[in-house]
Enzyme design. Sequence first.
Site, mmCIF file in Angstrom:
data_model
loop_
_atom_site.group_PDB
_atom_site.id
_atom_site.type_symbol
_atom_site.label_atom_id
_atom_site.label_comp_id
_atom_site.label_asym_id
_atom_site.label_seq_id
_atom_site.Cartn_x
_atom_site.Cartn_y
_atom_site.Cartn_z
ATOM 1 N N LYS A 1 3.729 4.125 -1.236
ATOM 2 C CA LYS A 1 4.068 4.707 -2.524
ATOM 3 C C LYS A 1 5.492 4.319 -2.902
ATOM 4 O O LYS A 1 6.287 3.956 -2.060
ATOM 5 C CB LYS A 1 3.858 6.224 -2.513
ATOM 6 C CG LYS A 1 4.989 7.068 -1.962
ATOM 7 C CD LYS A 1 4.656 8.541 -1.916
ATOM 8 C CE LYS A 1 4.764 9.320 -3.174
ATOM 9 N NZ LYS A 1 5.788 9.102 -4.135
ATOM 10 N N ASN B 1 0.797 -1.224 0.000
ATOM 11 C CA ASN B 1 0.000 0.000 0.000
ATOM 12 C C ASN B 1 0.831 1.277 0.000
ATOM 13 O O ASN B 1 0.289 2.359 -0.169
ATOM 14 C CB ASN B 1 -0.949 0.013 1.212
ATOM 15 C CG ASN B 1 -2.041 -1.037 1.082
ATOM 16 O OD1 ASN B 1 -2.410 -1.417 -0.021
ATOM 17 N ND2 ASN B 1 -2.535 -1.515 2.207
ATOM 18 N N LYS C 1 6.247 2.155 -5.742
ATOM 19 C CA LYS C 1 6.362 0.905 -6.515
ATOM 20 C C LYS C 1 6.741 1.183 -7.967
ATOM 21 O O LYS C 1 7.682 0.600 -8.507
ATOM 22 C CB LYS C 1 5.030 0.130 -6.446
ATOM 23 C CG LYS C 1 4.662 -0.301 -5.033
ATOM 24 C CD LYS C 1 3.313 -0.983 -4.970
ATOM 25 C CE LYS C 1 2.138 -0.055 -5.125
ATOM 26 N NZ LYS C 1 1.977 0.911 -4.028
ATOM 27 N N THR C 2 6.015 2.101 -8.590
ATOM 28 C CA THR C 2 6.307 2.459 -9.980
ATOM 29 C C THR C 2 7.626 3.221 -10.073
ATOM 30 O O THR C 2 8.418 2.996 -10.987
ATOM 31 C CB THR C 2 5.151 3.299 -10.557
ATOM 32 O OG1 THR C 2 3.966 2.494 -10.584
ATOM 33 C CG2 THR C 2 5.458 3.787 -11.966
ATOM 34 N N THR C 3 7.864 4.106 -9.125
ATOM 35 C CA THR C 3 9.107 4.875 -9.118
ATOM 36 C C THR C 3 10.315 3.951 -9.045
ATOM 37 O O THR C 3 11.314 4.160 -9.751
ATOM 38 C CB THR C 3 9.117 5.868 -7.938
ATOM 39 O OG1 THR C 3 7.972 6.720 -8.048
ATOM 40 C CG2 THR C 3 10.374 6.699 -7.918
ATOM 41 N N TRP D 1 -11.211 3.891 -12.259
ATOM 42 C CA TRP D 1 -12.284 4.447 -11.435
ATOM 43 C C TRP D 1 -12.874 5.718 -12.036
ATOM 44 O O TRP D 1 -13.930 6.162 -11.631
ATOM 45 C CB TRP D 1 -11.811 4.700 -10.000
ATOM 46 C CG TRP D 1 -10.536 5.474 -9.885
ATOM 47 C CD1 TRP D 1 -10.383 6.826 -9.888
ATOM 48 C CD2 TRP D 1 -9.225 4.930 -9.760
ATOM 49 N NE1 TRP D 1 -9.072 7.167 -9.768
ATOM 50 C CE2 TRP D 1 -8.323 6.013 -9.674
ATOM 51 C CE3 TRP D 1 -8.712 3.640 -9.705
ATOM 52 C CZ2 TRP D 1 -6.949 5.841 -9.549
ATOM 53 C CZ3 TRP D 1 -7.346 3.470 -9.575
ATOM 54 C CH2 TRP D 1 -6.479 4.558 -9.491
ATOM 55 N N ARG E 1 18.425 2.288 -14.987
ATOM 56 C CA ARG E 1 19.659 1.504 -14.822
ATOM 57 C C ARG E 1 19.918 0.649 -16.054
ATOM 58 O O ARG E 1 21.032 0.608 -16.585
ATOM 59 C CB ARG E 1 19.544 0.631 -13.568
ATOM 60 C CG ARG E 1 20.737 -0.260 -13.311
ATOM 61 C CD ARG E 1 20.560 -1.036 -12.022
ATOM 62 N NE ARG E 1 20.678 -0.148 -10.884
ATOM 63 C CZ ARG E 1 20.238 -0.436 -9.666
ATOM 64 N NH1 ARG E 1 19.616 -1.580 -9.436
ATOM 65 N NH2 ARG E 1 20.414 0.409 -8.673
ATOM 66 N N GLU F 1 1.330 -1.600 -12.721
ATOM 67 C CA GLU F 1 -0.058 -1.633 -12.237
ATOM 68 C C GLU F 1 -0.875 -2.771 -12.845
ATOM 69 O O GLU F 1 -2.113 -2.709 -12.854
ATOM 70 C CB GLU F 1 -0.771 -0.287 -12.501
ATOM 71 C CG GLU F 1 -0.016 0.928 -11.985
ATOM 72 C CD GLU F 1 -0.077 1.128 -10.478
ATOM 73 O OE1 GLU F 1 -0.600 0.238 -9.772
ATOM 74 O OE2 GLU F 1 0.402 2.162 -9.998
ATOM 75 N N PHE G 1 -7.282 6.008 -15.539
ATOM 76 C CA PHE G 1 -7.749 5.401 -14.295
ATOM 77 C C PHE G 1 -9.089 4.706 -14.485
ATOM 78 O O PHE G 1 -10.045 5.303 -14.970
ATOM 79 C CB PHE G 1 -7.878 6.460 -13.187
ATOM 80 C CG PHE G 1 -6.569 6.971 -12.691
ATOM 81 C CD1 PHE G 1 -5.773 6.193 -11.863
ATOM 82 C CD2 PHE G 1 -6.125 8.225 -13.046
ATOM 83 C CE1 PHE G 1 -4.564 6.677 -11.393
ATOM 84 C CE2 PHE G 1 -4.920 8.718 -12.580
ATOM 85 C CZ PHE G 1 -4.123 7.935 -11.754
#
Length: 199
Positions: free
Chosen positions: A41, A39, A43-45, A96, A53, A131, A94
């Site tokens: 922040k 949960n 993950k994508t970063t 949603w 790399r 995602e 998105f």
Amino acid sequence: MSDRDSRHKASMEKLKTRVDEKVANATEQRGLLLVNTGNGKGKTTAAWGTVTRSLGYGYKVGVVQFIKGLWECGERNRLEEDPNLSVAIMATGFTWDTQNRATDTAACLEVWREAEKMLADPDTYLVVLDEITYMLKFGYLDIATVKQALINRPHEQTVIITGRNAHRELVTMADTVTEMQEVRHAFNNGLQARRGIDF
């Protein structure tokens, strides 16, 4: 040498022995399956950091962005000129916001076809499925289909999967699973996402 320095030296010697043993035992060479979930922040970063790399070494990289693809993305803006980077974006943004299962499923399957090409390409060193966990959770993609593509990918190819609530079968398959834990999030306290920091 003081007692503290002696204890520190002895501790570091033990640590070095353990690390050296692990390095000596790591003999297998192949691509990896990495899962960034949880949960918190980042993950994508973190995935984009690995993209940077790989590109830095001149490797070919593919990124498939599910859900957040229509959002601004500073990393994508900075790296998209690199000829070794291919990015496929789900057209709906998105889920949603759209609130249309049929449209979202069709958009997901369309971008998944791009993902399958990347996952089958022996020249693509790294593939990021950003995602994708939501696509499985909402039933837009079938876990068996995703697993088959991951199993059949080229031996040297690494895949990074990002998103909350990673499917248990992907977690079981993964070589490395990192769970980002939220302790506090600015957004929950009324602070807007910040350009260049959050996206």
